[in-house]
Design a protein around this motif. Structure first.
Motif, PDB file in Angstrom:
ATOM      1  N   UNK A   2      -0.081  18.306  -0.619  1.00  0.00           N
ATOM      2  CA  UNK A   2      -0.936  17.576  -1.540  1.00  0.00           C
ATOM      3  C   UNK A   2      -1.035  16.108  -1.104  1.00  0.00           C
ATOM      4  N   UNK A   3      -2.236  15.557  -1.208  1.00  0.00           N
ATOM      5  CA  UNK A   3      -2.466  14.175  -0.778  1.00  0.00           C
ATOM      6  C   UNK A   3      -2.733  13.268  -1.976  1.00  0.00           C
ATOM      7  N   UNK A   4      -1.931  12.226  -2.076  1.00  0.00           N
ATOM      8  CA  UNK A   4      -2.085  11.231  -3.140  1.00  0.00           C
ATOM      9  C   UNK A   4      -2.563   9.929  -2.512  1.00  0.00           C
ATOM     10  N   UNK A   5      -3.680   9.404  -2.993  1.00  0.00           N
ATOM     11  CA  UNK A   5      -4.188   8.133  -2.482  1.00  0.00           C
ATOM     12  C   UNK A   5      -3.822   7.022  -3.466  1.00  0.00           C
ATOM     13  N   UNK A   6      -3.048   6.050  -2.973  1.00  0.00           N
ATOM     14  CA  UNK A   6      -2.655   4.908  -3.798  1.00  0.00           C
ATOM     15  C   UNK A   6      -3.386   3.665  -3.287  1.00  0.00           C
ATOM     16  N   UNK A   7      -4.130   3.043  -4.175  1.00  0.00           N
ATOM     17  CA  UNK A   7      -4.930   1.875  -3.830  1.00  0.00           C
ATOM     18  C   UNK A   7      -4.311   0.620  -4.437  1.00  0.00           C
ATOM     19  N   UNK A   8      -3.757  -0.248  -3.580  1.00  0.00           N
ATOM     20  CA  UNK A   8      -3.226  -1.536  -4.045  1.00  0.00           C
ATOM     21  C   UNK A   8      -4.384  -2.507  -4.196  1.00  0.00           C
ATOM     22  N   UNK A   9      -4.684  -2.885  -5.417  1.00  0.00           N
ATOM     23  CA  UNK A   9      -5.838  -3.734  -5.673  1.00  0.00           C
ATOM     24  C   UNK A   9      -5.773  -5.084  -4.982  1.00  0.00           C
ATOM     25  N   UNK A  10      -6.984  -5.608  -4.668  1.00  0.00           N
ATOM     26  CA  UNK A  10      -7.135  -6.948  -4.078  1.00  0.00           C
ATOM     27  C   UNK A  10      -6.446  -7.023  -2.702  1.00  0.00           C
ATOM     28  N   UNK A  11      -5.978  -8.207  -2.279  1.00  0.00           N
ATOM     29  CA  UNK A  11      -5.326  -8.349  -0.979  1.00  0.00           C
ATOM     30  C   UNK A  11      -6.033  -9.352  -0.082  1.00  0.00           C
ATOM     31  N   UNK A  12      -5.267  -9.956   0.825  1.00  0.00           N
ATOM     32  CA  UNK A  12      -5.823 -10.920   1.769  1.00  0.00           C
ATOM     33  C   UNK A  12      -6.436 -12.115   1.058  1.00  0.00           C
ATOM     34  N   UNK A  13      -7.708 -12.395   1.360  1.00  0.00           N
ATOM     35  CA  UNK A  13      -8.382 -13.560   0.778  1.00  0.00           C
ATOM     36  C   UNK A  13      -8.656 -13.402  -0.712  1.00  0.00           C
ATOM     37  N   UNK A  14      -8.471 -12.198  -1.234  1.00  0.00           N
ATOM     38  CA  UNK A  14      -8.702 -11.924  -2.658  1.00  0.00           C
ATOM     39  C   UNK A  14      -7.359 -11.720  -3.362  1.00  0.00           C
ATOM     40  N   UNK A  15      -6.834 -12.759  -4.026  1.00  0.00           N
ATOM     41  CA  UNK A  15      -5.523 -12.634  -4.658  1.00  0.00           C
ATOM     42  C   UNK A  15      -5.536 -11.890  -5.980  1.00  0.00           C
ATOM     43  N   UNK A  16      -6.726 -11.654  -6.547  1.00  0.00           N
ATOM     44  CA  UNK A  16      -6.793 -11.098  -7.884  1.00  0.00           C
ATOM     45  C   UNK A  16      -6.434 -12.171  -8.896  1.00  0.00           C
ATOM     46  N   UNK A  17      -5.851 -11.766 -10.010  1.00  0.00           N
ATOM     47  CA  UNK A  17      -5.436 -12.740 -11.022  1.00  0.00           C
ATOM     48  C   UNK A  17      -4.265 -13.561 -10.506  1.00  0.00           C
ATOM     49  N   UNK A  18      -4.284 -14.862 -10.794  1.00  0.00           N
ATOM     50  CA  UNK A  18      -3.214 -15.762 -10.357  1.00  0.00           C
ATOM     51  C   UNK A  18      -2.795 -16.631 -11.540  1.00  0.00           C
ATOM     52  N   UNK A  51      -4.420   2.592   0.657  1.00  0.00           N
ATOM     53  CA  UNK A  51      -5.580   1.784   1.057  1.00  0.00           C
ATOM     54  C   UNK A  51      -5.119   0.650   1.959  1.00  0.00           C
ATOM     55  N   UNK A  52      -3.993   0.037   1.587  1.00  0.00           N
ATOM     56  CA  UNK A  52      -3.414  -1.033   2.400  1.00  0.00           C
ATOM     57  C   UNK A  52      -1.903  -1.028   2.233  1.00  0.00           C
ATOM     58  N   UNK A  53      -1.201  -1.316   3.331  1.00  0.00           N
ATOM     59  CA  UNK A  53       0.259  -1.403   3.296  1.00  0.00           C
ATOM     60  C   UNK A  53       0.722  -2.828   3.590  1.00  0.00           C
ATOM     61  N   UNK A  54      -0.235  -3.728   3.817  1.00  0.00           N
ATOM     62  CA  UNK A  54       0.058  -5.149   4.071  1.00  0.00           C
ATOM     63  C   UNK A  54      -0.933  -5.994   3.281  1.00  0.00           C
ATOM     64  N   UNK A  55      -0.802  -7.299   3.403  1.00  0.00           N
ATOM     65  CA  UNK A  55      -1.657  -8.230   2.671  1.00  0.00           C
ATOM     66  C   UNK A  55      -2.969  -8.435   3.420  1.00  0.00           C
ATOM     67  N   UNK A  56      -3.871  -7.458   3.317  1.00  0.00           N
ATOM     68  CA  UNK A  56      -5.177  -7.535   3.970  1.00  0.00           C
ATOM     69  C   UNK A  56      -6.280  -7.327   2.936  1.00  0.00           C
ATOM     70  N   UNK A  57      -7.470  -7.818   3.263  1.00  0.00           N
ATOM     71  CA  UNK A  57      -8.619  -7.667   2.367  1.00  0.00           C
ATOM     72  C   UNK A  57      -9.425  -6.432   2.745  1.00  0.00           C
ATOM     73  N   UNK A  58      -9.821  -5.658   1.745  1.00  0.00           N
ATOM     74  CA  UNK A  58     -10.677  -4.493   1.952  1.00  0.00           C
ATOM     75  C   UNK A  58     -11.786  -4.499   0.905  1.00  0.00           C
ATOM     76  N   UNK A  59     -13.000  -4.185   1.331  1.00  0.00           N
ATOM     77  CA  UNK A  59     -14.093  -4.029   0.376  1.00  0.00           C
ATOM     78  C   UNK A  59     -13.850  -2.786  -0.483  1.00  0.00           C
TER      79      UNK A  59
END
Length: 270
Positions: A2-18, A51-59
């Motif tokens: 079974x495949x579980x996709x975990x998406x860490x929101x925001x990242x890189x140049x987009x910090x999200x809420x601060x 979606x990301x395992x490091x601090x990178x930006x993804x659309x």
């Protein structure tokens, strides 16, 4: 498998809420990495993709496109909230969600609230990209409020981060009907994985870093980055020249002393 996709929101140049010394992107990544570690270590027949395992930006479109292409069985997008007054936890599905998305949300929401406690803002439906464009059952979780001081204080605690991770793991396992491994793999699962900003020196090294930069050994950038052999050679050569100055004295001939030192080094090699 079974495949579980975990998406860490925001990242890189987009910090999200601060707010309150916290960035949403950092919490989302910690939780996502923790979910992957614990699900794969504790349960059979499951693979967790990120979606990301490091601090990178993804659309957003790239996140859902990758999850759809991978044929993931479910998707969970991890976020923190902001602007919510008293704070708390809430989860979202699409406005026209499938029955399975509704079931996944119910399992996740109840498991996370059971571990996290506090204010329950409810199971909600909204037209969000991550739950709308995913071809599989999908839920987005909003794990406490960055800009609400009591919630922010909780998010700074390892026990609370672990509770959020455990709630997600328990909810996913319940929805998919995962079986616990009889013999667990030897993986570090008690603590969430942490990352650091290479542009900020560690507290214990700040004073020394500033002194070495002031004295010209480093240029002051990337204090947390790995050093190459080339960079170490430059630092050592700067140190060598300063030692020569010290030996020669203020009025000494540094060039002559350097040439003599090179002659001695050459004689030793021959």
């Amino acid at each position: 498998m079974l495949k579980v996709w975990i998406d860490a929101g925001h990242g890189g140049k987009d910090p999200g809420a601060v707010s309150n010394g916290i960035q949403e992107k950092d919490i989302a990544l910690k939780v996502s990495l923790g979910i992957k570690n614990r699900l794969e270590a504790d349960y059979e027949n499951v693979q967790v993709l990120l979606s990301r395992s490091t601090d990178v930006f993804l659309e957003l479109r790239d996140r859902t496109a990758k999850a759809n292409a991978a044929g993931a069985d479910i998707l969970v997008s991890i976020h923190c909230n902001a602007g919510g007054g008293k704070g708390g936890f809430e989860s979202f599905r699409y406005t026209s969600a499938s029955e399975n998305s509704i079931k996944l949300q119910d399992k996740l929401h109840k498991a996370i609230m059971g571990k996290l406690g506090g204010i329950d803002r409810g199971q909600k439906a909204q037209n969000l990209h991550m739950v709308r464009e995913s071809k599989m059952p999908a839920v987005l979780t909003e794990n406490l409020f960055i800009d609400v001081a009591p919630d922010a204080d909780r998010l700074k605690q390892t026990t609370v981060i672990n509770a959020i991770i455990d709630g997600h793991v328990q909810g996913i396992a319940a929805y998919l009907g995962l079986k616990i491994k009889t013999v667990k793999e030897d993986k570090p699962v008690t603590q969430p994985v942490t990352t650091r900003d290479i542009n900020v020196p560690s507290k214990w090294a700040t004073e020394t870093w500033e002194e070495m930069t002031k004295n010209g050994y480093y240029d002051g950038t990337r204090p947390g980055a790995m050093i190459t052999r080339e960079e170490s050679a430059i630092v050592m050569n700067r140190l060598r020249k300063n030692i020569l100055k010290l030996i020669a004295g203020v009025d000494g001939d540094i060039k002559e002393l350097d040439e003599r030192l090179q002659e001695i080094e050459g004689e030793k090699r021959t």
